[in-house]
Design a protein around this motif. Structure first.
Motif, PDB file in Angstrom:
ATOM      1  N   GLY A   1      26.253  20.759  -8.496  1.00  0.00           N
ATOM      2  CA  GLY A   1      27.391  21.360  -7.812  1.00  0.00           C
ATOM      3  C   GLY A   1      28.247  22.205  -8.732  1.00  0.00           C
ATOM      4  O   GLY A   1      28.735  23.272  -8.344  1.00  0.00           O
TER       5      GLY A   1
ATOM      6  N   GLY B   1      28.582  26.055  -7.912  1.00  0.00           N
ATOM      7  CA  GLY B   1      29.917  26.510  -7.555  1.00  0.00           C
ATOM      8  C   GLY B   1      30.497  27.465  -8.570  1.00  0.00           C
ATOM      9  O   GLY B   1      31.197  28.427  -8.208  1.00  0.00           O
TER      10      GLY B   1
ATOM     11  N   GLY C   1      31.384  31.246  -7.705  1.00  0.00           N
ATOM     12  CA  GLY C   1      32.792  31.569  -7.844  1.00  0.00           C
ATOM     13  C   GLY C   1      33.033  32.734  -8.787  1.00  0.00           C
ATOM     14  O   GLY C   1      33.846  33.629  -8.496  1.00  0.00           O
TER      15      GLY C   1
ATOM     16  N   ALA D   1      29.808  21.569  -5.048  1.00  0.00           N
ATOM     17  CA  ALA D   1      29.818  23.018  -5.271  1.00  0.00           C
ATOM     18  C   ALA D   1      31.006  23.672  -4.588  1.00  0.00           C
ATOM     19  O   ALA D   1      31.651  24.566  -5.161  1.00  0.00           O
ATOM     20  N   ILE D   2      31.329  23.250  -3.375  1.00  0.00           N
ATOM     21  CA  ILE D   2      32.466  23.821  -2.656  1.00  0.00           C
ATOM     22  C   ILE D   2      33.776  23.491  -3.374  1.00  0.00           C
ATOM     23  O   ILE D   2      34.677  24.331  -3.491  1.00  0.00           O
TER      24      ILE D   2
ATOM     25  N   VAL E   1      34.125  22.965  -6.528  1.00  0.00           N
ATOM     26  CA  VAL E   1      34.136  23.719  -7.783  1.00  0.00           C
ATOM     27  C   VAL E   1      34.444  25.194  -7.533  1.00  0.00           C
ATOM     28  O   VAL E   1      35.131  25.847  -8.331  1.00  0.00           O
ATOM     29  N   PHE E   2      33.949  25.710  -6.431  1.00  0.00           N
ATOM     30  CA  PHE E   2      34.074  27.150  -6.142  1.00  0.00           C
ATOM     31  C   PHE E   2      35.523  27.622  -6.144  1.00  0.00           C
ATOM     32  O   PHE E   2      35.835  28.684  -6.696  1.00  0.00           O
TER      33      PHE E   2
ATOM     34  N   ALA F   1      37.294  22.366 -12.764  1.00  0.00           N
ATOM     35  CA  ALA F   1      36.154  22.201 -11.866  1.00  0.00           C
ATOM     36  C   ALA F   1      35.218  21.089 -12.322  1.00  0.00           C
ATOM     37  O   ALA F   1      34.593  20.424 -11.489  1.00  0.00           O
TER      38      ALA F   1
ATOM     39  N   ALA G   1      34.069  18.280  -9.763  1.00  0.00           N
ATOM     40  CA  ALA G   1      32.662  18.102  -9.394  1.00  0.00           C
ATOM     41  C   ALA G   1      32.288  16.623  -9.375  1.00  0.00           C
ATOM     42  O   ALA G   1      31.633  16.144  -8.441  1.00  0.00           O
TER      43      ALA G   1
END
Length: 257
Positions: free
Chosen positions: A70, A74, A78, A131-132, A134-135, A187, A191
């Motif tokens: 992730g 991400g 990003g 991932a979301i 972290v993005f 992030a 994560a």
């Protein structure tokens, strides 16, 4: 002399503080006879951690693996999206509402939906949750860094007839590195937290989140806290790895004196 002082501040001081905090914790639990369901003693947690080390490590590998996938996914998305938004102002303006909406999506609602989409017997849902999460910090911090370029530097690249990509590659991105790595440090922790929380709402049996709920439901509180300790260690590994990467990259991009 300066290096030894920096080492003392970054390593020795936190270790000493941690030892003092654990000693006070143990003292409070013993003197006040705090029940294990409230909070176990550090000694009991350490004993459970050592006795169940293989299980903790196995769960840490599952949670850490999902968090790593992730984090990489991400972070890449990003950073790329931030570069595109910085180059094309229309995309930046149009995506503002979407980014704000993604930022407030709760994991408790997102995880079950992703399990339904990709299946509850694979780790994809947990990885996408991470991932979301972290993005958002990667996109926002990178975009802010890309906007910090001084006008004189842009004018100089324009005078050299540099393309937008060349300006981004040689001027904008190097100036945005501090912001990028700030987002990466944030992030890295998100994560791990997101992957851990996503395990509470379905998916394959495995990971520290599932282990915590199983131990707590059977009233084995010291074991549950041992798994919590494992999650903390995973988070520290991620944070220290991103911090080491930041120092390595910044040293390479540091101008010679």
């Amino acid at each position: 002399m300066r290096d030894s002082s920096s080492l003392a501040r970054t390593i020795v001081a936190p270790v000493v503080l941690g030892i003092v905090a654990l000693a006070l914790w143990q003292l409070v639990v013993v003197l006040l006879d705090v029940k294990p369901f409230v909070v176990p003693s550090p000694a009991a947690i350490g004993q459970s951690f050592g006795a169940n080390l293989p299980t903790v490590v196995q769960g840490a590998l599952v949670t850490g693996g999902n968090a790593l996938v992730g984090l990489v996914l991400g972070a890449v998305v990003g950073i790329v999206f931030a570069i595109v938004a910085a180059l094309v102002k229309v995309i930046d303006e149009l995506s503002a509402a979407v980014i704000a909406a993604i930022a407030v999506v709760p994991i408790v609602a997102l995880a079950p939906v992703l399990y339904s989409m990709f299946g509850a017997n694979v780790e994809t849902g947990r990885q996408l949750v991470a991932a979301i999460a972290v993005f958002i910090p990667m996109y926002l911090n990178t975009l802010r860094g890309l906007r910090q370029v001084r006008p004189v530097h842009r004018d100089l690249m324009t005078a050299y007839a540099a393309s937008p990509w060349q300006t981004t590659r040689y001027v904008t991105l190097p100036g945005a590195l501090p912001f990028l790595f700030t987002g990466l440090r944030i992030a890295s922790s998100l994560a791990v937290i997101s992957a851990l929380i996503a395990e509470y709402f379905g998916g394959p049996v495995g990971g520290l989140g599932k282990s915590i709920t199983t131990a707590a439901s059977s009233s084995n509180y010291s074991l549950a806290w041992a798994y919590v300790l494992g999650a903390i260690l995973v988070g520290l590994v991620f944070y220290c790895a991103t911090l080491a990467l930041e120092r390595l990259v910044t040293r390479r991009h540091r101008p010679a004196t």
